[in-house]
Design a protein around this motif. Sequence first.
Motif, PDB file in Angstrom:
ATOM      1  N   ARG A   1      50.460  40.800  43.735  1.00 41.48           N
ATOM      2  CA  ARG A   1      49.959  41.201  44.996  1.00 41.48           C
ATOM      3  C   ARG A   1      49.125  42.458  44.995  1.00 41.48           C
ATOM      4  O   ARG A   1      47.946  42.347  45.589  1.00 41.48           O
ATOM      5  CB  ARG A   1      51.239  41.768  45.944  1.00 41.48           C
ATOM      6  N   LEU A   2      49.219  43.522  43.923  1.00 47.02           N
ATOM      7  CA  LEU A   2      48.173  44.374  43.793  1.00 47.02           C
ATOM      8  C   LEU A   2      46.993  43.883  43.005  1.00 47.02           C
ATOM      9  O   LEU A   2      45.996  44.252  43.880  1.00 47.02           O
ATOM     10  CB  LEU A   2      48.874  45.302  42.803  1.00 47.02           C
ATOM     11  N   LYS A   3      46.905  42.897  42.281  1.00 42.88           N
ATOM     12  CA  LYS A   3      45.898  42.285  41.563  1.00 42.88           C
ATOM     13  C   LYS A   3      45.206  41.860  42.729  1.00 42.88           C
ATOM     14  O   LYS A   3      43.851  41.611  42.736  1.00 42.88           O
ATOM     15  CB  LYS A   3      46.063  41.588  40.503  1.00 42.88           C
ATOM     16  N   TYR A   4      45.727  40.883  43.429  1.00 40.57           N
ATOM     17  CA  TYR A   4      45.180  40.045  44.663  1.00 40.57           C
ATOM     18  C   TYR A   4      44.392  40.929  45.484  1.00 40.57           C
ATOM     19  O   TYR A   4      42.927  40.785  45.808  1.00 40.57           O
ATOM     20  CB  TYR A   4      46.128  39.364  45.228  1.00 40.57           C
ATOM     21  N   ARG A   5      44.917  42.218  45.912  1.00 40.00           N
ATOM     22  CA  ARG A   5      44.329  42.951  46.777  1.00 40.00           C
ATOM     23  C   ARG A   5      43.155  43.707  46.301  1.00 40.00           C
ATOM     24  O   ARG A   5      42.136  43.828  46.894  1.00 40.00           O
ATOM     25  CB  ARG A   5      45.357  43.888  47.406  1.00 40.00           C
ATOM     26  N   VAL A   6      43.336  43.947  44.745  1.00 43.61           N
ATOM     27  CA  VAL A   6      42.089  44.920  44.115  1.00 43.61           C
ATOM     28  C   VAL A   6      40.728  43.821  44.134  1.00 43.61           C
ATOM     29  O   VAL A   6      39.880  44.102  44.102  1.00 43.61           O
ATOM     30  CB  VAL A   6      42.383  45.261  42.870  1.00 43.61           C
ATOM     31  N   CYS A   7      41.175  42.597  43.777  1.00 43.16           N
ATOM     32  CA  CYS A   7      40.109  41.492  43.658  1.00 43.16           C
ATOM     33  C   CYS A   7      39.496  41.488  45.047  1.00 43.16           C
ATOM     34  O   CYS A   7      38.477  41.159  45.092  1.00 43.16           O
ATOM     35  CB  CYS A   7      40.593  40.190  43.223  1.00 43.16           C
ATOM     36  N   GLN A   8      40.315  41.416  46.129  1.00 45.20           N
ATOM     37  CA  GLN A   8      39.658  41.250  47.460  1.00 45.20           C
ATOM     38  C   GLN A   8      38.870  42.369  47.636  1.00 45.20           C
ATOM     39  O   GLN A   8      37.554  42.403  48.254  1.00 45.20           O
ATOM     40  CB  GLN A   8      40.869  41.135  48.576  1.00 45.20           C
ATOM     41  N   VAL A   9      39.225  43.574  47.495  1.00 42.83           N
ATOM     42  CA  VAL A   9      38.412  44.661  47.624  1.00 42.83           C
ATOM     43  C   VAL A   9      37.073  45.015  46.969  1.00 42.83           C
ATOM     44  O   VAL A   9      36.054  45.311  47.420  1.00 42.83           O
ATOM     45  CB  VAL A   9      39.127  46.209  47.548  1.00 42.83           C
ATOM     46  N   VAL A  10      37.424  44.448  45.518  1.00 47.01           N
ATOM     47  CA  VAL A  10      36.214  44.349  44.803  1.00 47.01           C
ATOM     48  C   VAL A  10      35.265  43.351  45.245  1.00 47.01           C
ATOM     49  O   VAL A  10      33.865  43.585  45.347  1.00 47.01           O
ATOM     50  CB  VAL A  10      36.494  44.289  43.236  1.00 47.01           C
ATOM     51  N   ALA A  11      35.753  42.134  45.577  1.00 42.65           N
ATOM     52  CA  ALA A  11      34.783  41.284  46.172  1.00 42.65           C
ATOM     53  C   ALA A  11      34.078  41.557  47.520  1.00 42.65           C
ATOM     54  O   ALA A  11      32.938  41.210  47.805  1.00 42.65           O
ATOM     55  CB  ALA A  11      35.511  39.852  46.404  1.00 42.65           C
ATOM     56  N   PHE A  12      34.794  42.246  48.362  1.00 39.53           N
ATOM     57  CA  PHE A  12      34.097  42.818  49.613  1.00 39.53           C
ATOM     58  C   PHE A  12      32.924  43.892  49.358  1.00 39.53           C
ATOM     59  O   PHE A  12      32.090  43.777  49.902  1.00 39.53           O
ATOM     60  CB  PHE A  12      35.393  43.647  50.424  1.00 39.53           C
ATOM     61  N   VAL A  13      33.303  44.718  48.388  1.00 38.93           N
ATOM     62  CA  VAL A  13      32.207  45.774  48.187  1.00 38.93           C
ATOM     63  C   VAL A  13      31.063  45.290  47.557  1.00 38.93           C
ATOM     64  O   VAL A  13      30.047  45.534  47.768  1.00 38.93           O
ATOM     65  CB  VAL A  13      33.055  46.831  47.144  1.00 38.93           C
ATOM     66  N   LEU A  14      31.385  44.197  46.597  1.00 32.50           N
ATOM     67  CA  LEU A  14      30.152  43.451  45.872  1.00 32.50           C
ATOM     68  C   LEU A  14      29.416  42.664  46.940  1.00 32.50           C
ATOM     69  O   LEU A  14      27.896  42.483  46.647  1.00 32.50           O
ATOM     70  CB  LEU A  14      30.545  42.634  44.679  1.00 32.50           C
ATOM     71  N   ASP A  15      29.926  42.195  47.985  1.00 37.68           N
ATOM     72  CA  ASP A  15      29.264  41.404  48.862  1.00 37.68           C
ATOM     73  C   ASP A  15      28.316  42.522  49.810  1.00 37.68           C
ATOM     74  O   ASP A  15      27.339  42.674  50.006  1.00 37.68           O
ATOM     75  CB  ASP A  15      30.237  40.637  49.929  1.00 37.68           C
TER      76      ASP A  15
END
Length: 51
Positions: free
Chosen positions: A37-51
Amino acid sequence: MRSIQIEVDPLECRFCRRPLEQRRWWAPKRFCNGWHRLKYRVCQVVAFVLD
């Protein structure tokens, strides 16, 4: 009285795609464990920041 049997289709973990046993129909499990769950949320946040 008999209890009501509700069949729930097995969902897969959103992180590793492993099928999960669903014990409750009103709140299905989405992740194997807390780390996924934590890894999935971190990946979502990183993808959002990179966009």
